[in-house]
Design a protein around this motif. Structure first.
Motif, PDB file in Angstrom:
ATOM      1  N   GLU A  53     -10.506   9.714  -5.153  1.00  5.10           N
ATOM      2  CA  GLU A  53     -11.066   8.839  -6.198  1.00  5.10           C
ATOM      3  C   GLU A  53     -10.215   8.900  -7.465  1.00  5.10           C
ATOM      4  N   GLN A  54      -9.766  10.106  -7.834  1.00  2.00           N
ATOM      5  CA  GLN A  54      -8.926  10.242  -9.035  1.00  2.00           C
ATOM      6  C   GLN A  54      -7.573   9.550  -8.836  1.00  2.00           C
ATOM      7  N   GLN A  55      -7.044   9.655  -7.629  1.00  3.15           N
ATOM      8  CA  GLN A  55      -5.752   9.008  -7.342  1.00  3.15           C
ATOM      9  C   GLN A  55      -5.886   7.490  -7.447  1.00  3.15           C
ATOM     10  N   MET A  56      -6.977   6.964  -6.894  1.00  4.52           N
ATOM     11  CA  MET A  56      -7.202   5.518  -6.973  1.00  4.52           C
ATOM     12  C   MET A  56      -7.394   5.080  -8.423  1.00  4.52           C
ATOM     13  N   ALA A  57      -8.156   5.861  -9.191  1.00  3.59           N
ATOM     14  CA  ALA A  57      -8.388   5.514 -10.603  1.00  3.59           C
ATOM     15  C   ALA A  57      -7.064   5.527 -11.376  1.00  3.59           C
ATOM     16  N   PHE A  58      -6.209   6.485 -11.096  1.00  5.87           N
ATOM     17  CA  PHE A  58      -4.893   6.539 -11.758  1.00  5.87           C
ATOM     18  C   PHE A  58      -4.079   5.278 -11.428  1.00  5.87           C
ATOM     19  N   ALA A  59      -4.090   4.894 -10.146  1.00  6.66           N
ATOM     20  CA  ALA A  59      -3.310   3.716  -9.727  1.00  6.66           C
ATOM     21  C   ALA A  59      -3.784   2.449 -10.447  1.00  6.66           C
ATOM     22  N   LEU A  60      -5.091   2.359 -10.680  1.00 13.52           N
ATOM     23  CA  LEU A  60      -5.646   1.121 -11.255  1.00 13.52           C
ATOM     24  C   LEU A  60      -5.245   0.907 -12.717  1.00 13.52           C
ATOM     25  N   ASN A  61      -4.556   1.881 -13.327  1.00 16.02           N
ATOM     26  CA  ASN A  61      -3.986   1.659 -14.657  1.00 16.02           C
ATOM     27  C   ASN A  61      -2.855   0.631 -14.627  1.00 16.02           C
ATOM     28  N   PHE A  62      -2.300   0.379 -13.432  1.00 13.83           N
ATOM     29  CA  PHE A  62      -1.063  -0.397 -13.354  1.00 13.83           C
ATOM     30  C   PHE A  62      -1.225  -1.724 -12.637  1.00 13.83           C
ATOM     31  N   PRO A 274       0.508  19.700  10.744  1.00 15.02           N
ATOM     32  CA  PRO A 274      -0.005  18.624   9.881  1.00 15.02           C
ATOM     33  C   PRO A 274       0.920  18.271   8.717  1.00 15.02           C
ATOM     34  N   ARG A 275       0.906  17.012   8.351  1.00 18.76           N
ATOM     35  CA  ARG A 275       1.513  16.536   7.098  1.00 18.76           C
ATOM     36  C   ARG A 275       0.515  15.526   6.542  1.00 18.76           C
ATOM     37  N   ASP A 276      -0.175  15.893   5.471  1.00 22.53           N
ATOM     38  CA  ASP A 276      -1.224  15.018   4.929  1.00 22.53           C
ATOM     39  C   ASP A 276      -0.740  14.403   3.623  1.00 22.53           C
ATOM     40  N   MET A 277      -0.381  13.139   3.704  1.00 20.13           N
ATOM     41  CA  MET A 277       0.109  12.376   2.550  1.00 20.13           C
ATOM     42  C   MET A 277      -0.805  11.166   2.395  1.00 20.13           C
ATOM     43  N   ARG A 278      -1.223  10.893   1.159  1.00 20.95           N
ATOM     44  CA  ARG A 278      -2.151   9.780   0.921  1.00 20.95           C
ATOM     45  C   ARG A 278      -1.592   8.886  -0.172  1.00 20.95           C
ATOM     46  N   ARG A 279      -1.650   7.595   0.098  1.00 19.86           N
ATOM     47  CA  ARG A 279      -0.989   6.637  -0.804  1.00 19.86           C
ATOM     48  C   ARG A 279      -1.985   5.660  -1.413  1.00 19.86           C
ATOM     49  N   ALA A 280      -1.909   5.509  -2.731  1.00 19.14           N
ATOM     50  CA  ALA A 280      -2.590   4.395  -3.398  1.00 19.14           C
ATOM     51  C   ALA A 280      -1.526   3.335  -3.650  1.00 19.14           C
TER      52      ALA A 280
END
Ligand code: OGA
Ligand code: MN
Length: 295
Positions: A53-62, A274-280
């Protein structure tokens, strides 16, 4: 304290300090980061232990969030993440590495080819923000190429030749080049080619970039073999070490890149771990070409 950016490569890439991405940004911070993106094209943030949720909120600044539909072969009900982030891990819904013969795994290997995110969409992506939640023990570096510097270094004759060229991009071209050729009828519809300029101009500072991607498989008005040879030559030029930065991931790194002025690829890694990478993904705002369906 204002944020600070230290340049890491001769042409591009900034390392950012003095900001906590788990908290809402101030207006000044958001403005400085956007300006940093225009200038450096890739920004690295260390030690950001961020939630989806924090990652998505950060992305929405742009800008607005890009709808992930049409970018993968995972069915919505099989998706591991439910928060709107793109799953760039090697994990299944059970949290374990996907089996080596898994169709999703084989499709995702396409990320090892140089590309620009969502160049297969009519309106391609603006920024991508990738967060490292589990780092793979072997391999898995992500490499970035500065497509402005690569464009600038072309000779004038080549610049003139390619200035108005229009390419066709599709996920079927990138995956097809690895021998992944079987698609359902639904996927064929979803992955229909779109048109993109080969040279694009950045809306903020006006520098030109080579707009290349493994998804590009044809050029309008050219035979396919001729087009692919030209694209190969341009890719070879643009990914010389002079234009490339190699990112070695640490846990909780967040790397943000501008898809309008860079390409990237992940290097092969140990798929049993495992390699856990998540992208907004921040959506672009305009097509590069007035679109016509390329059949
Ligand atoms: C992406 C991508 C590379 C990586 O997230 O768009 O290509 O390192 N990822 O996983
Ligand atoms: Mn990508």
């Amino acid at each position: 304290m204002p944020i600070q950016i230290k340049q890491l490569h001769r042409h591009f890439v900034g390392e950012v300090s003095g900001v906590d991405l788990t908290k809402p940004l101030t207006e000044d911070e958001a403005r400085d980061i956007e300006a940093g993106m225009d200038q450096y094209a890739v920004l690295i943030f260390h030690g950001q232990d961020i939630s989806d949720e924090q990652q998505m909120a950060f992305a929405l600044n742009f800008g607005e969030r890009e709808n992930p539909r049409g970018g993968n072969i995972v069915k919505p009900q099989d998706s591991r993440l439910s928060t709107g982030l793109n799953d760039v891990s090697n994990l299944g819904k059970d949290g374990k590495p996907l089996p080596p013969d898994s169709r999703v795994h084989l499709f995702n290997l396409g990320n090892c080819l140089w590309h620009s995110d969502s160049s297969f969409r009519p309106v391609p992506a603006k920024f991508s923000l990738l967060s490292a939640r589990v780092v793979n023990p072997k391999g898995g570096n992500t490499e970035f190429a500065d497509m402005r510097a690569a464009y600038d270094a072309l000779d004038d004759e080549t610049k003139a030749e390619i200035e108005d060229m229009i390419c066709e991009h599709s996920l079927m071209y990138s995956r097809g080049s690895l021998g992944f050729l079987d698609y359902t009828e639904e996927e064929k519809q979803l992955f229909k080619p779109v048109l993109q300029r080969l040279v694009r101009t950045h809306p903020a500072h006006g520098r030109k970039s080579l707009y290349l991607s493994s998804h590009a498989g044809a050029i309008q008005g050219m035979t396919v073999p001729e087009a692919r040879l030209l694209l190969r030559d341009l890719n070879e030029h643009a990914t010389q070490s002079e234009f490339v930065y190699v990112h070695k991931w640490a846990l909780h790194d967040l790397v943000m890149w501008d898809n309008r002025q860079t390409m990237h690829r992940v290097r092969r890694y140990d798929q049993s771990q495992p390699r856990d990478m998540r992208r907004a993904t921040v959506a672009g705002t305009a097509p590069t070409v007035a679109q016509q369906a390329a059949e």
